[in-house]
Design a protein around this motif. Structure first.
Motif, PDB file in Angstrom:
ATOM      1  N   ASP A  60      23.307  10.180  11.533  1.00 27.56           N
ATOM      2  CA  ASP A  60      24.757  10.360  11.403  1.00 27.56           C
ATOM      3  C   ASP A  60      25.368   8.966  11.524  1.00 27.56           C
ATOM      4  N   PHE A  61      25.673   8.343  10.382  1.00 29.21           N
ATOM      5  CA  PHE A  61      26.086   6.944  10.374  1.00 29.21           C
ATOM      6  C   PHE A  61      27.506   6.763  10.911  1.00 29.21           C
ATOM      7  N   THR A  62      28.337   7.784  10.749  1.00 26.25           N
ATOM      8  CA  THR A  62      29.688   7.710  11.316  1.00 26.25           C
ATOM      9  C   THR A  62      29.602   7.675  12.837  1.00 26.25           C
ATOM     10  N   GLU A  63      28.698   8.498  13.360  1.00 28.95           N
ATOM     11  CA  GLU A  63      28.466   8.538  14.814  1.00 28.95           C
ATOM     12  C   GLU A  63      27.936   7.193  15.294  1.00 28.95           C
ATOM     13  N   GLN A  64      27.063   6.581  14.491  1.00 33.84           N
ATOM     14  CA  GLN A  64      26.545   5.259  14.869  1.00 33.84           C
ATOM     15  C   GLN A  64      27.704   4.252  14.976  1.00 33.84           C
ATOM     16  N   GLY A  65      28.618   4.299  13.998  1.00 35.99           N
ATOM     17  CA  GLY A  65      29.765   3.382  14.023  1.00 35.99           C
ATOM     18  C   GLY A  65      30.640   3.621  15.236  1.00 35.99           C
ATOM     19  N   LYS A  66      30.835   4.889  15.570  1.00 29.33           N
ATOM     20  CA  LYS A  66      31.642   5.257  16.744  1.00 29.33           C
ATOM     21  C   LYS A  66      30.999   4.725  18.017  1.00 29.33           C
ATOM     22  N   LYS A 104      33.768   3.198   8.829  1.00 29.83           N
ATOM     23  CA  LYS A 104      34.828   4.162   9.174  1.00 29.83           C
ATOM     24  C   LYS A 104      34.676   4.634  10.606  1.00 29.83           C
ATOM     25  N   GLY A 105      33.431   4.911  11.011  1.00 30.62           N
ATOM     26  CA  GLY A 105      33.201   5.381  12.389  1.00 30.62           C
ATOM     27  C   GLY A 105      33.696   4.363  13.400  1.00 30.62           C
ATOM     28  N   PHE A 106      33.409   3.084  13.105  1.00 29.58           N
ATOM     29  CA  PHE A 106      33.789   1.995  14.027  1.00 29.58           C
ATOM     30  C   PHE A 106      35.312   1.807  14.061  1.00 29.58           C
ATOM     31  N   THR A 107      35.917   1.662  12.899  1.00 28.49           N
ATOM     32  CA  THR A 107      37.363   1.333  12.865  1.00 28.49           C
ATOM     33  C   THR A 107      38.207   2.505  13.356  1.00 28.49           C
ATOM     34  N   ASP A 108      37.810   3.730  13.029  1.00 26.39           N
ATOM     35  CA  ASP A 108      38.566   4.890  13.536  1.00 26.39           C
ATOM     36  C   ASP A 108      38.503   4.960  15.066  1.00 26.39           C
ATOM     37  N   ARG A 109      37.323   4.674  15.606  1.00 23.89           N
ATOM     38  CA  ARG A 109      37.157   4.752  17.070  1.00 23.89           C
ATOM     39  C   ARG A 109      37.996   3.683  17.768  1.00 23.89           C
ATOM     40  N   LEU A 110      38.056   2.475  17.184  1.00 25.75           N
ATOM     41  CA  LEU A 110      38.877   1.421  17.793  1.00 25.75           C
ATOM     42  C   LEU A 110      40.340   1.855  17.815  1.00 25.75           C
ATOM     43  N   LYS A 111      40.789   2.410  16.695  1.00 26.65           N
ATOM     44  CA  LYS A 111      42.197   2.858  16.622  1.00 26.65           C
ATOM     45  C   LYS A 111      42.467   3.928  17.695  1.00 26.65           C
TER      46      LYS A 111
END
Ligand code: GZL
Length: 362
Positions: free
Chosen positions: A182-188, A221-228
């Motif tokens: 789950d790459f979005t989860e990885q980014g998060k 997306k996972g990373f930038t959404d989580r930062l926001k």
């Protein structure tokens, strides 16, 4: 479907699912929580296999629904199409896992490596079909552009399983199953590590993966959404592709620190680019920890850099697809139901477990 037949197939599916999750010991690092709690590393030092995560689509596929013949995997020829050159430990470990599992099962394996060129990967898969592959496992370079090959495989009713990256096509029609993270989860999770590393304030640079695949899109997306959501005080001020390569990651970071010498943190979408960034920072006279680096993969070199304090944390992306890929092929060729989407569980490394869990890195 008659109730007793349905019950039988549910039992089969459960058996396959249970077999999948039980038979494959975790080859991954401790979970994020364990890493954070500083728990001792797991006693088992399993180097192979992946753990299936909960969730993901419950949709299934059978040979009948796909229009493929049942066959005995042992007597079959499996083709494997690798996407990127094996300069990246992720690809080396991925190919090794597929080869090891084929050997363990006594299955004939044909392999091809596209050397990071999509046009070559398309011709590689056509060649595997021409050479008589009965089933094909693909580690796709790109998510789009697969139609010609899917048509050729369908004409010969050759089942395809995709591992690692997703292709934009129809499951149980163009391919049987997708197995991957789950790459979005990885980014998060990378964002959570960056927030911890920086206290949630400062300027962040992102070394993007190559364009044109779901991994780069979803990790970003996972990373930038989580930062926001969690750290509005952390601003992304720089984004540029390092093409998932160490050399490019280094040269992009050299430009970055010219223009932003006080950058707070660097999120590298894979370890190779993160290691390139470390080389650039060393070259600029920075000290370990001056810039907080978080990366994704779980390679030995990157986890060692956590021990050396150059890298703050690594989210694992486990490439050991061999056991799960062949379990899926085996169940499918026997006529059992297999899941169209098999999401694997990934661990993580930080200062709490890097030294103890280095043996799980690849
Ligand atoms: C992720 C995989 C990525 C790795 C990189 O599953 O597709 O491609 O994270 C590799 O190291 O280039």
């Amino acid at each position: 479907m008659k109730p007793q037949a349905r019950n039988a197939s549910i039992r089969t599916l459960l058996a396959v699912g249970l077999a999948t999750s039980l038979a494959l010991t975790a080859g991954c690092a401790k979970s994020e929580e364990d890493a954070d709690s500083g728990a001792d590393s797991a006693k088992d030092s399993a180097q192979n296999g992946q753990e299936v995560a909960d969730g993901g689509s419950s949709e299934t596929c059978t040979a009948k629904a796909y229009g493929a013949e049942k066959l005995d995997l042992k007597g079959a020829t499996v083709g494997f199409s690798q996407s990127e050159k094996e300069a990246n430990p992720f690809r080396i470990a991925e190919t090794a896992s597929i080869k090891a599992e084929a050997k363990k099962r006594g299955v004939k394996l044909l392999t091809a490596n596209a050397q990071s060129k999509f046009s070559k990967q398309i011709s590689d898969v056509q060649d595997l079909i021409a050479k008589g592959a009965d089933l094909i496992v693909i580690a796709p370079l790109n998510s789009d552009g697969w139609e010609p090959v899917l048509k050729s495989a369908a004409a010969k009713k050759i089942p395809i399983v995709t591992i690692d990256r997703k292709i934009n096509a129809t499951p149980c029609k163009d391919y049987v199953s997708f197995i991957g993270s789950d790459f979005t989860e990885q980014g998060k999770r990378a964002a959570d590590q960056m927030i911890k590393a920086t206290g949630g304030k400062g300027e962040i640079a992102i070394l993007l993966g190559t364009p044109g695949n779901n991994v780069t899109t979803e990790r970003t997306k996972g990373f930038t959404d989580r930062l926001k959501e969690k750290a509005p005080g952390l601003k992304v001020v720089f984004k540029q592709t390092g093409e998932f390569a160490r050399g490019k990651g280094q040269s992009v970071t050299e430009q970055l620190i010219q223009s932003k010498p006080e950058i707070t943190g660097i999120y590298a979408e894979n370890d190779e680019m993160g290691l390139g960034a470390v080389n650039a920072l060393k070259g600029a006279g920075k000290q370990p920890g001056d810039v907080k680096i978080v990366t994704i993969d779980g390679t030995k070199s990157a986890v060692q850099r956590i021990v050396d304090k150059w890298i703050y944390g690594v989210v694992e992306s486990n490439p050991r697809f061999g056991p799960l890929a062949f379990q899926t092929l085996d169940a499918f060729t026997k006529g059992s139901e297999v899941r169209q989407e098999i999401v694997i569980k990934d661990g993580a490394y930080n200062e709490a477990n890097a030294e103890a869990d280095l043996g799980k890195a690849y």
